[in-house]
Write an enzyme that holds these catalytic residues in place. Structure first.
Site, short mmCIF file in Angstrom:
data_model
loop_
_atom_site.label_atom_id
_atom_site.label_comp_id
_atom_site.label_asym_id
_atom_site.label_seq_id
_atom_site.Cartn_x
_atom_site.Cartn_y
_atom_site.Cartn_z
N LYS A 126 1.29 -0.92 0.29
CA LYS A 126 0.36 0.50 0.09
C LYS A 126 1.14 0.63 0.41
CE LYS A 126 -4.00 2.39 2.44
NZ LYS A 126 -3.82 2.93 2.46
N GLU A 184 -0.67 5.32 -7.92
CA GLU A 184 -0.69 6.53 -6.52
C GLU A 184 0.47 6.97 -6.96
OE1 GLU A 184 -2.51 6.15 -4.31
OE2 GLU A 184 -1.34 6.63 -2.31
N CYS A 418 29.50 26.82 26.78
CA CYS A 418 29.40 25.53 25.79
C CYS A 418 29.62 24.70 26.78
CB CYS A 418 30.13 26.35 24.47
SG CYS A 418 30.89 24.87 23.86
N CYS A 436 27.98 29.03 20.48
CA CYS A 436 29.72 28.76 20.94
C CYS A 436 30.04 29.69 20.01
CB CYS A 436 29.87 27.27 21.31
SG CYS A 436 31.95 27.83 21.47
N CYS A 441 36.27 26.30 19.48
CA CYS A 441 35.94 24.94 20.22
C CYS A 441 36.34 23.44 19.46
CB CYS A 441 34.58 25.65 20.45
SG CYS A 441 33.39 24.04 20.62
S1 IVH Z 1 -6.88 0.01 -4.57
C1 IVH Z 1 -11.02 0.39 -5.28
N1 IVH Z 1 -4.18 -0.66 -4.47
O1 IVH Z 1 -5.25 3.67 -0.70
C2 IVH Z 1 -9.67 0.01 -4.32
N2 IVH Z 1 -5.40 1.43 -3.14
O2 IVH Z 1 -7.18 4.30 1.90
C3 IVH Z 1 -8.87 1.27 -4.49
N3 IVH Z 1 -3.59 2.63 -2.23
O3 IVH Z 1 -7.06 5.94 -2.34
C4 IVH Z 1 -7.45 1.05 -4.44
N4 IVH Z 1 -1.86 1.55 -2.83
O4 IVH Z 1 -4.75 5.94 -3.40
C5 IVH Z 1 -5.22 0.50 -3.59
N5 IVH Z 1 -2.09 -1.12 -3.99
C6 IVH Z 1 -2.57 -0.08 -3.56
C7 IVH Z 1 -3.05 0.48 -3.13
C8 IVH Z 1 -3.81 1.76 -3.00
C9 IVH Z 1 -2.41 2.77 -1.90
C10 IVH Z 1 -3.90 3.72 -1.63
C11 IVH Z 1 -5.12 4.55 -2.92
C12 IVH Z 1 -6.84 4.45 -1.71
C13 IVH Z 1 -6.19 4.48 -0.09
C14 IVH Z 1 -7.22 3.49 0.19
#
Ligand code: IVH
Length: 686
Positions: A126, A184, A418, A436, A441
């Site tokens: 994520k 992302e 110091c 200082c 120093c």
């Molecule tokens: S899937 C319908 N996959 O996390 C599913 N989201 O908390 C849509 N994000 O808004 C998201 N890595 O901005 C998905 N591998 C990943 C992700 C990811 C980061 C973010 C994304 C989303 C948020 C949700």
């Protein structure tokens, strides 16, 4: 620079158009190799050459210019306002699991709903950035939008176009033509660190973490500025119902990859819940080895017909879940508040903490910045505090748990002297910091030497703070040049310094002599001049002589140098102690010429050796040398078998006659200027 042969058939417009298309394809191919596959096939200078050829042809034949050419990533205008866009298909969020039990619950519910025993999942990191939707029409990038509240976002097309990992044109081998890609935008940690350093050098507030930096950057009104920030991108799904073609999420990701979109390397197929739990455990630590922040793992049901059966709530799909890593904050006790003396004499209060494990490392200290900050937060010795690692990098005290106090806590008083040398520590002007003011120093000297030997500076392995402290205390080393006169005998008698480690250190010190101007500038520790500005200055001046002979006015003409920075550099180079030190370092053989130049400077002179003779009208000798060295040439003072070119000014010396005998290319100043303008060697007009 595109001459005859390179331009294809110069007589036919079709030939030129074909050549332009061919160059665009080549640049796109090498962009993908460089930015997405991390596996470049050509050198930076070869790439620059292709890019420049394309740019010049497009400029000469504007009728063939298109928005989707790799030369058109960065718009030069200003964005008035970010328009609101409606997402055709809502950009849902993800349901969260905060522990393994909740992850197990998710899987059980999926099993029950589908009435299936084994369900294949896909694990994706994520990414902790900003969710965006990219619309492609007939394979061309048409729009980039933020997620916003899920149904409405902002049009940030101009800004996403600057991100090299986002293709402007999808690969024609892919079946994907009209799609909405979701993914992302994020900022890699190394880029984030450099960017923050530069901000601090310029006296700007650093960003708290890479996510904030990404969000802030995507909202900048100048795409050119965005293009200078290190943003990147991973794709993870399709927005509209172009899913039709795929039966699994995995297939869809593969196709996105074929289309040229970057897919995260760590995406895995998961056969069982046990496997998922195993990954959760491994990634708890493994994530710290990545060059970007992830705040969890996303598990998605692989089979698209299963996804459809499971459906969504108004907030999140029922076929996916985000397992969130436990927070990177922990409470601990302040054992003491110590005062550190920095290399410029600034006294910084630092909390010594009961060690805790946070984001993969042990944390036992946190900066409290300055005495005003300690007073404002009322941090006391003995307090329980909440500590966080901002952007995984610097530990910070974010809260004092006052309810945990039992009355034994002691208030901190900033010393007026110091702690290292006992000199009076004063607040100068309207600075918050206390300094200082004794430049000799020992704590300051030790810190300056430590900085000189640090990784980004001269990178002298084995020159740690403990050893430096001993060398300074015994007055074996009192300034940077003294490092270069150290002998085995000075080191072997020190505690814990056998013959082997002493020899290693001497070798490291010797090696550091070749590090080059950029690193020397970092090492000198001029106020505001850190990693980024040192690079800018080294590229601009190429030699230390050129830099010490510069003026405040010339400095201010450089893009990234403002008045304050120019002032600080001029102050440094007008101080005779500093100049003496630089001269001593030169005498000791420290290379003070630039040896790393920017990717965008074409290296068309690589492998060629130049010699200059006579007086040039438009350049000093230094400037002329800098001009060719920036483009990969070597400059020597006399003619030899290796000389490729002699540049001749007025009243040339004997080198002129030698060159004629040796059959070396001889160039007058006008041709030299032409060559620099055309970036072609040998110059066309020679
Ligand atoms: S899937 C319908 N996959 O996390 C599913 N989201 O908390 C849509 N994000 O808004 C998201 N890595 O901005 C998905 N591998 C990943 C992700 C990811 C980061 C973010 C994304 C989303 C948020 C949700």
């Amino acid at each position: 620079m595109v001459k005859g042969r390179d331009a294809g058939d110069p007589g036919s417009k079709d030939g030129i158009k074909r050549r332009i298309e061919e160059l665009r394809e080549k640049v796109r191919y090498h962009d993908k190799k460089y930015y997405i596959d991390n596996d470049p096939e050509i050198s930076d200078s070869e790439y620059d050459h292709l890019f420049r050829q394309l740019k010049e042809l497009e400029e000469r034949y504007p009728e063939f210019k298109t928005q989707n050419s790799p030369t058109q990533r960065v718009g030069s205008g200003e964005i008035d306002e970010f328009e609101t866009v409606e997402h055709e298909v809502t950009m849902l969020s993800l349901d969260k699991a905060s522990n393994v039990e909740e992850l197990q619950d998710f899987y059980n519910t999926v099993q029950d709903t589908l009435n299936e025993n084994e369900i294949m999942l896909i694990m994706e990191p994520k990414i902790d950035g900003v969710g965006v939707a990219l619309t492609y029409d007939d394979g061309m990038l048409k729009r980039g939008a933020t997620r916003g509240d899920g149904s409405q976002g902002e049009d940030i097309t101009e800004n996403v176009r600057t991100i090299h990992e986002i293709p402007l044109v999808l690969n024609e081998d892919s079946i994907l033509r009209d799609i909405e890609v979701r993914g992302e935008v994020y900022m890699p940690l190394d880029g984030f660190k450099n960017m923050n350093e530069t901000r601090e050098e310029k006296g700007k507030e650093p960003f708290a973490n890479p996510r904030n930096a990404t969000a802030g950057t995507l909202r900048l009104k100048h795409p050119r500025e965005v293009s200078n920030r290190p943003l990147s991108f991973f794709a993870y799904s399709l927005g509209s119902h172009s899913h039709g073609e795929f039966s699994t999420h995995w297939q869809m990701l593969e196709e996105l990859g074929i289309a040229g979109l970057p897919i995260n390397d760590h995406v895995r197929e998961i056969e069982s819940m046990d496997h998922a739990l195993e990954l959760v455990e491994t990634w708890e630590d493994k994530r710290h080895a990545l060059n970007y922040d992830i705040d969890g793992l996303v598990f998605k049901v692989n089979d698209i017909s299963f996804q459809e059966k499971l459906g969504s709530t108004t907030h999140h799909p029922r076929w996916a879940i985000a397992y969130k890593f436990p927070p990177k904050r922990k409470t601990t006790k302040v054992k003491d508040i110590e005062v550190m003396v920095g290399r410029t004499g600034v006294l910084t209060p630092v909390a010594r903490l009961e060690p805790i494990h946070l984001s993969g490392t042990e944390v036992s200290r946190a900066s409290l910045h300055n005495e005003e900050e300690v007073a404002r937060r009322d941090v006391r010795i003995g307090d329980v505090v909440l500590v966080e690692k901002a952007g995984e990098i610097i530990p910070q005290v974010i809260k004092v748990m006052k309810e945990e106090r039992d009355g034994s806590e002691q208030e901190f008083v900033m010393p007026r002297h110091c702690p290292a040398c006992g000199s009076e520590a004063k607040q100068v002007g309207d600075e918050v910091a206390r300094r200082c003011l004794n430049a000799s120093c020992p704590a300051q000297v030790t810190r300056r030497l430590e900085h000189w030997g640090s990784r980004d500076a001269l990178d002298i392995d084995g020159l740690g703070p403990k050893l430096l402290q001993k060398l300074v205390e015994r007055e074996i080393v009192i300034s940077i040049p003294d490092l270069y006169t150290l002998e085995l005998d000075d080191l072997v008698h020190l505690e814990r310094m056998g013959e082997k480690s002493s020899n290693n250190l001497l070798q490291e010190i010797e090696k550091s002599k070749t590090a080059g101007l950029k690193r020397v500038l970092i090492g000198l520790g001029i106020r505001y001049v850190g990693n980024y500005l040192s690079d800018v200055l080294a590229n601009h001046y190429v030699s230390i002589e050129a830099l010490v002979n510069t003026s405040k006015g010339e400095l201010e003409e450089i893009d990234d140098v403002g008045e304050e920075i120019a002032e600080s550099i001029t102050m440094f180079i007008s101080n005779s102690n500093n100049l003496d030190m630089i001269h001593r370092l030169q005498e000791l053989g420290i290379n003070m010429r630039a040896n790393e130049l920017h990717r965008d400077l074409s290296q068309y002179l690589e492998g060629n050796t130049f010699v200059f003779t006579g007086k040039l009208d438009n350049f000093t000798r230094e400037e002329a040398a800098r001009e060719v060295e920036q483009h990969g040439a070597r400059v020597t003072s006399s003619i030899s078998g290796n000389t490729d070119c002699l540049v001749v000014g007025q009243d040339p010396g004997s080198k002129f006659d030698n060159a004629k005998e040796e059959d070396i290319m001889i160039m007058d100043e006008a041709t030299f200027i032409k060559m620099l303008e055309e970036e072609t060697f040998p110059p066309v007009s020679a």
